[in-house]
Scaffold this active site. Structure first.
Site, mmCIF file in Angstrom:
data_model
loop_
_atom_site.group_PDB
_atom_site.id
_atom_site.type_symbol
_atom_site.label_atom_id
_atom_site.label_comp_id
_atom_site.label_asym_id
_atom_site.label_seq_id
_atom_site.Cartn_x
_atom_site.Cartn_y
_atom_site.Cartn_z
ATOM 1 N N HIS A 80 0.466 -1.419 0.244
ATOM 2 C CA HIS A 80 0.057 0.004 0.051
ATOM 3 C C HIS A 80 0.557 1.650 0.196
ATOM 4 O O HIS A 80 0.815 2.305 -0.688
ATOM 5 C CB HIS A 80 -0.818 0.208 0.898
ATOM 6 C CG HIS A 80 -2.000 -1.461 1.014
ATOM 7 N ND1 HIS A 80 -1.820 -1.849 2.413
ATOM 8 C CD2 HIS A 80 -3.260 -0.923 0.943
ATOM 9 C CE1 HIS A 80 -3.100 -2.967 1.950
ATOM 10 N NE2 HIS A 80 -3.430 -2.207 0.726
ATOM 11 N N LYS B 101 -1.440 -6.610 -7.818
ATOM 12 C CA LYS B 101 -1.377 -7.783 -7.761
ATOM 13 C C LYS B 101 -3.130 -7.431 -7.328
ATOM 14 O O LYS B 101 -3.755 -9.008 -7.990
ATOM 15 C CB LYS B 101 -1.177 -7.618 -5.864
ATOM 16 C CG LYS B 101 -1.497 -9.231 -5.299
ATOM 17 C CD LYS B 101 -1.277 -9.049 -3.603
ATOM 18 C CE LYS B 101 -2.529 -8.519 -3.190
ATOM 19 N NZ LYS B 101 -3.800 -9.748 -2.861
ATOM 20 N N MET C 65 2.916 -9.043 -1.282
ATOM 21 C CA MET C 65 2.221 -8.663 0.584
ATOM 22 C C MET C 65 0.533 -8.327 0.383
ATOM 23 O O MET C 65 -0.283 -8.097 -0.934
ATOM 24 C CB MET C 65 2.830 -7.278 0.467
ATOM 25 C CG MET C 65 4.132 -7.509 0.782
ATOM 26 S SD MET C 65 5.130 -5.794 1.371
ATOM 27 C CE MET C 65 6.841 -6.224 1.479
ATOM 28 N N SER C 66 0.048 -9.001 0.950
ATOM 29 C CA SER C 66 -1.652 -8.751 1.518
ATOM 30 C C SER C 66 -1.683 -8.703 2.881
ATOM 31 O O SER C 66 -1.043 -9.120 3.740
ATOM 32 C CB SER C 66 -1.856 -10.028 0.991
ATOM 33 O OG SER C 66 -3.351 -10.017 1.068
#
Length: 288
Positions: free
Chosen positions: A39, A151, A186-187
């Site tokens: 983010h 993503k 990344m999540s």
């Protein structure tokens, strides 16, 4: 210095109005919070392309199904604001559910075709929730640009179609996937992974990368998908979808890849759903 937070449309528009008077270029980065470096990379990308950056934090209930993780989705507004301040955001917009969806709310915005595959098949509620809330965020903040991560590549294409079809005067910028050192995309949902599953999770990117290399070298789609599916299942993943599609219209491909395409995957590892995608780079001398 504390990052300003506004929670109503009127206060958001007041801030935007002040910036407009000074001819500032405005960027919006929509998020659901639970922020990580992926983010923050979008915020920094927005900062490079605009004078002022708004980050929205709103866990949108309309994109969650009845048995999904809306109640448990990671929420840490204080921690998120601290990270955003360091990343260069100027304002956080954190509306309540009632602010976004009053009791008499009765409108839905949908994009056809692009939403009828991949995540749109397994989560049929998802994209209408996304396009409705993004439309509202665009109209509430009136940005010049908006930044979304690759993503969620299908979502990025859907948003671009939405902007094109509805003539929003907004430039959509895609930010590259940010990965952990071991390759895992990344999540926010990675926090759900158990220690054992977290050790397994990077295999998703490894398998997709090997498939992309094979397809770029001329291997046919069908055998590559079969090989990839076998490897993923052998590692303990449950496959939601694994597919090779064009990277602009999401048309499924067969035979050899001869144009721009990506591998798209959604898998379950334990109780956690992971998504990823990898571009296919063609080489001049295919390996037969």
């Amino acid at each position: 210095m504390a990052l300003p937070v506004v929670r109503t449309v009127s206060h958001l528009r007041d801030a935007v109005r002040r910036w407009r008077r000074k001819n500032r270029k405005i960027a919006l980065v929509p998020t659901m919070g639970g922020l990580h470096e992926g983010h923050l990379s979008l915020v920094r990308l927005a900062r490079k392309n605009a004078d002022r950056v708004i980050v929205s934090i709103f866990v949108n209930p309309t994109q969650f199904g009845p048995d999904e993780d809306f109640e448990n989705y990671p929420r840490d507004e204080h921690g998120d604001n601290r990270l955003l301040s360091k990343a260069g955001a100027d304002l956080v917009y954190a509306p309540s559910i009632l602010e976004m969806y009053p009791n008499d709310f009765a409108t839905r915005v949908e994009v056809a075709e692009l939403t009828q595959c991949l995540c749109g098949t397994s989560r049929p509620h998802f994209f209408a929730g996304v396009t409705t809330v993004v439309t509202k965020l665009f109209l509430q903040s009136l940005p010049d640009i908006a930044v979304f991560g690759e993503k969620d590549y299908q979502q990025l294409l859907v948003i671009r179609q939405l902007v094109k079809d509805l003539n929003f005067p907004i430039e959509i910028i895609g930010g590259p996937i940010v990965r952990e050192a071991d390759g895992l995309a990344m999540s926010s949902r990675n926090a759900y992974l158990s220690e054992a599953d977290r050790a397994t999770a990077p295999q998703l990117y490894k398998v997709l990368s090997d498939m992309a290399e094979d397809l770029g070298a001329g291997r046919d789609v069908e055998s590559t998908l079969a090989m990839g599916a076998n490897r993923l299942r052998g590692a303990g993943f449950r496959i939601d979808y694994l597919d090779v599609r064009t990277d602009d219209t999401l048309i499924p491909l067969e035979g050899q890849v001869v144009d721009s395409a990506r591998i798209f995957a959604a898998v379950w590892l334990g109780e956690t759903r992971l998504i990823d995608n990898v571009p296919i780079h063609l080489i001049d001398d295919p390996v037969v």
